[in-house]
Write an enzyme that holds these catalytic residues in place. Structure first.
Site, mmCIF file in Angstrom:
data_model
loop_
_atom_site.group_PDB
_atom_site.id
_atom_site.type_symbol
_atom_site.label_atom_id
_atom_site.label_comp_id
_atom_site.label_asym_id
_atom_site.label_seq_id
_atom_site.Cartn_x
_atom_site.Cartn_y
_atom_site.Cartn_z
ATOM 1 C CE1 TYR A 33 -31.341 -35.030 123.964
ATOM 2 C CE2 TYR A 33 -30.834 -36.271 125.946
ATOM 3 C CZ TYR A 33 -30.421 -35.537 124.859
ATOM 4 O OH TYR A 33 -29.087 -35.287 124.679
ATOM 5 C CE LYS A 147 -30.562 -33.387 127.914
ATOM 6 N NZ LYS A 147 -29.218 -33.678 127.435
ATOM 7 C CD GLU A 183 -22.424 -28.514 124.035
ATOM 8 O OE1 GLU A 183 -22.749 -28.694 125.229
ATOM 9 O OE2 GLU A 183 -23.253 -28.273 123.140
ATOM 10 C CG LEU A 208 -27.789 -28.819 126.611
ATOM 11 C CD1 LEU A 208 -29.115 -28.516 125.902
ATOM 12 C CD2 LEU A 208 -27.760 -30.250 127.062
HETATM 13 N N1 PLP Z 1 -23.769 -30.801 126.355
HETATM 14 C C1 PLP Z 1 -24.429 -31.706 125.627
HETATM 15 C C2 PLP Z 1 -24.363 -31.646 124.137
HETATM 16 C C3 PLP Z 1 -25.187 -32.716 126.259
HETATM 17 O O1 PLP Z 1 -25.863 -33.620 125.525
HETATM 18 C C4 PLP Z 1 -25.205 -32.754 127.676
HETATM 19 C C5 PLP Z 1 -25.973 -33.788 128.394
HETATM 20 O O2 PLP Z 1 -26.653 -34.596 127.823
HETATM 21 C C6 PLP Z 1 -24.470 -31.807 128.395
HETATM 22 C C7 PLP Z 1 -23.772 -30.826 127.698
HETATM 23 C C8 PLP Z 1 -24.449 -31.813 129.889
HETATM 24 O O3 PLP Z 1 -25.698 -31.433 130.417
HETATM 25 P P1 PLP Z 1 -26.144 -31.866 131.890
HETATM 26 O O4 PLP Z 1 -25.092 -31.330 132.809
HETATM 27 O O5 PLP Z 1 -27.451 -31.206 132.086
HETATM 28 O O6 PLP Z 1 -26.196 -33.364 131.901
#
Ligand code: PLP
Length: 293
Positions: A33, A147, A183, A208
């Site tokens: 996603y 993702k 994270e 991620l």
């Molecule tokens: N880390 C995880 C596990 C996430 O699910 C997300 C966003 O959904 C992020 C980091 C942050 O990513 P982004 O800055 O692309 O929203």
């Protein structure tokens, strides 16, 4: 007005927008996603989100069932049918529908779902005061760079945070440096360490690679902020001068307590505020939405 969703070529009221019970996304979390925000008529960092969507799909060997141009059209059309100005766009691609069996089915067309909803950004009180996080064991699989819709460990961590009255759970894994923060359950985690160095976990398979993270790294460089993409331990977190989290929908948000203990003096720090302002400007947000002292 009912919300309208896009499902495999059709725009449908959300209650009628369904996939098969044999969709592999439903049965195996065999899908990926993306979440993109639209502010002031602009999809923010659309290219980076599309690139990550493509990387996630490539890692799972799923083909995007439409062209990039068609995907943009579908997103625009879904937003327009929902009559939204600012929006959160959710895109999901699964391997498609087939009788349940683990190996990839032959000749199955991947399924594409797009939903949109009103964009809900952190309130000005949250931006001014910052938020609390808990620490929580990182119980996820070894490919967090994909993702994937398989988010059970993230769901459990976020639920634990919510039950503790906190916005987010910072996930803790054992690394060569001992116990480190990877994270958040849906955000990236940052500190300004005791030496005033901005730190965040490197973009390995353990996290991620957030789109917001990549933009904020560039902003930090432009602003001349000392920076290291290096994991920080719980001990370093306890000594941090500042902490914040980032994601497409949280923007840059100060973290002012961890497990109920204040970060430094418990107020958002200068580096965090500069990065909040810079990122708000990047998104074209009006000045009053940017960080205030
Ligand atoms: N880390 C995880 C596990 C996430 O699910 C997300 C966003 O959904 C992020 C980091 C942050 O990513 P982004 O800055 O692309 O929203």
């Amino acid at each position: 007005m009912a919300r309208i969703a896009y499902v495999d070529g059709r725009y449908l009221p959300i209650h009628a927008a369904t996939v098969s019970v044999e969709d592999r996304g439903f049965q195996f979390a065999d899908g990926i996603y993306e979440v993109v925000k639209r502010i002031g008529g602009r999809l923010i960092d659309a290219d980076r989100h599309l690139a990550r969507l493509r990387r996630s799909l490539a890692a799972l060997r799923i083909d995007l069932p439409v062209s990039d141009a068609a995907l943009h059209r579908i997103v625009r059309e879904t937003i327009s049918r929902n009559a939204l100005a600012d929006a959160l766009v959710y895109l999901q691609v699964s391997r498609g529908t087939a009788p349940r069996n683990h190996p990839f089915p032959a000749g199955t067309r991947p399924s594409l779902v797009v939903t949109v909803r009103r964009l809900k950004l952190p309130t000005s009180a949250e931006r001014r005061q910052g938020c609390g996080v808990i620490t929580h064991p990182d119980e996820r699989w070894a490919r967090c760079d994909i993702k994937s819709t398989g988010l059970l460990a993230n769901v459990l961590a976020k639920q634990a945070a919510q039950e503790a009255g906190c916005r987010e759970a910072w996930l803790v894994a054992s690394g060569p440096e001992g116990e480190v923060v990877t994270e958040g359950s849906s955000t990236n985690a940052w500190i300004v360490d005791e030496h005033s160095v901005l730190r965040t976990h490197p973009a390995t398979q353990r996290i991620l690679g957030g789109v917001t993270r990549s933009v904020v790294l560039e902003h930090a460089q432009e602003l001349g902020i000392p920076l290291e993409e290096r994991a920080f331990s719980l001990a370093e977190l306890a000594r941090a001068r500042e902490a914040f989290l980032t994601s497409a929908t949280s923007l840059v948000l100060p973290v002012t307590s961890v497990d109920g203990r204040p970060v430094a003096n418990g107020m958002p720090g200068d580096t965090t505020r500069r990065l909040m302002d810079r990122y708000a400007a990047h998104c074209g947000l009006p000045a009053e939405v940017a960080a205030q002292g």
